[in-house]
Design a protein around this motif. Structure first.
Motif: not given
Length: 276
Positions: A27-33, A92-96, A98-104, A236-241
């Motif tokens: 609902r919020t679009g913020r995975s930090g919650w 950023p782990r959740y953003s990654q 989202r990119e990997e899982w796409g529509k799913a 995943p965090l180091e991959a993002h960094m």
């Protein structure tokens, strides 16, 4: 209430809580919650597990002490993540993902959070095992566990503060934080998080053999180590960094241990290839 019935009820409550976290994140679009709710829930359910009386036994000082430790950890970490999320920061782990899982993404996130619920259940049970140690009074290992958890909470808070201060300085934009605790471990916050869960095992284990159930509390730090070092934490965090900081972070990887604090290596030294 029997222990089996309580564990089943606890599992249902943790699962339902993470379903709520899933809905809030969508609902919020913020995975930090998600992580804030997980932290609050794990501490609250752990405290409840610590205080629940079995076989009409009276609540002991150890139960109260362990419950307070769980709440201390939970409030510190949960408030920190919630404040960061409210300011617009996100993991950023959740953003990654989202990119990997796409529509799913929505469906897979639901089941991913149920795995987190299972992890929270294991950790809450580790707290329960520590609290229900049958040894009379408070022993040396109880106070040692308290000291370890206080050091862990303080160390994680210091690491978070050092990182926040580094990022708030415009001169450090695009740079890798390697000051303070971040100069002896690439993830000091993860190290102290793991250390805090070791405290419950210290309290739970009775070397005399009078409380064999206490050894099961080792599941808490073992699970946390695996999650942080090999699963949802460092990789995943180091991959993002590496994507965002490039060679600067690669140089940091060569110089500083990933997990266990230790002295820095020379900038041109080759990493050992393992997570340390």
């Amino acid at each position: 209430m029997t222990a089996a019935i309580f564990v089943l009820a606890l599992a249902a409550c943790v699962s339902a809580t993470m379903i709520g976290a899933w809905l809030i994140a969508l609902r919020t679009g913020r995975s930090g919650w998600i992580d804030a709710i997980w932290s609050f829930a794990t501490g609250a359910f752990g405290a409840a597990a610590a205080l629940v009386p079995f076989a009409d036994a009276e609540i002991t000082v150890r139960q109260v002490l362990v419950a307070l430790l769980a709440l201390l950890w939970s409030l510190r970490l949960g408030i920190h993540i919630a404040a960061r999320t409210a300011r617009g920061g996100d993991d950023p782990r959740y953003s990654q993902l989202r990119e990997e899982w796409g529509k799913a993404f929505n469906t897979r996130l639901f089941w991913f959070l149920q795995i987190q619920a299972l992890a929270a259940l294991v950790l809450a049970l580790s707290i329960m095992l520590a609290a229900h140690n049958s040894a009379p009074g408070l022993r040396f290992f109880d106070w040692l566990g308290v000291a370890v958890l206080i050091v862990a909470v303080a160390g994680e808070a210091l690491a978070d503060r050092q990182l926040s201060d580094f990022r708030s300085d415009p001169a450090n934009k695009g740079k890798v934080c390697d000051v303070g605790l971040w100069g002896v471990s690439r993830h000091p916050n993860y190290f102290f998080e793991w250390l805090g869960w070791s405290a419950y095992a210290i309290i739970a284990i009775d070397l005399s053999g009078a409380y064999p159930w206490g050894w099961l509390a080792l599941a808490g730090p073992l699970l946390m180590y695996w999650l942080l070092v090999h699963a949802s934490g460092i990789p995943p965090l180091e991959a993002h960094m590496l994507r965002s900081r490039g060679e600067a972070f690669r140089d940091y990887q060569h110089r500083v241990n990933a997990f266990w604090p230790g002295p820095q290596r020379a900038a041109d030294a080759k990493p050992d290839g393992d997570i340390r």
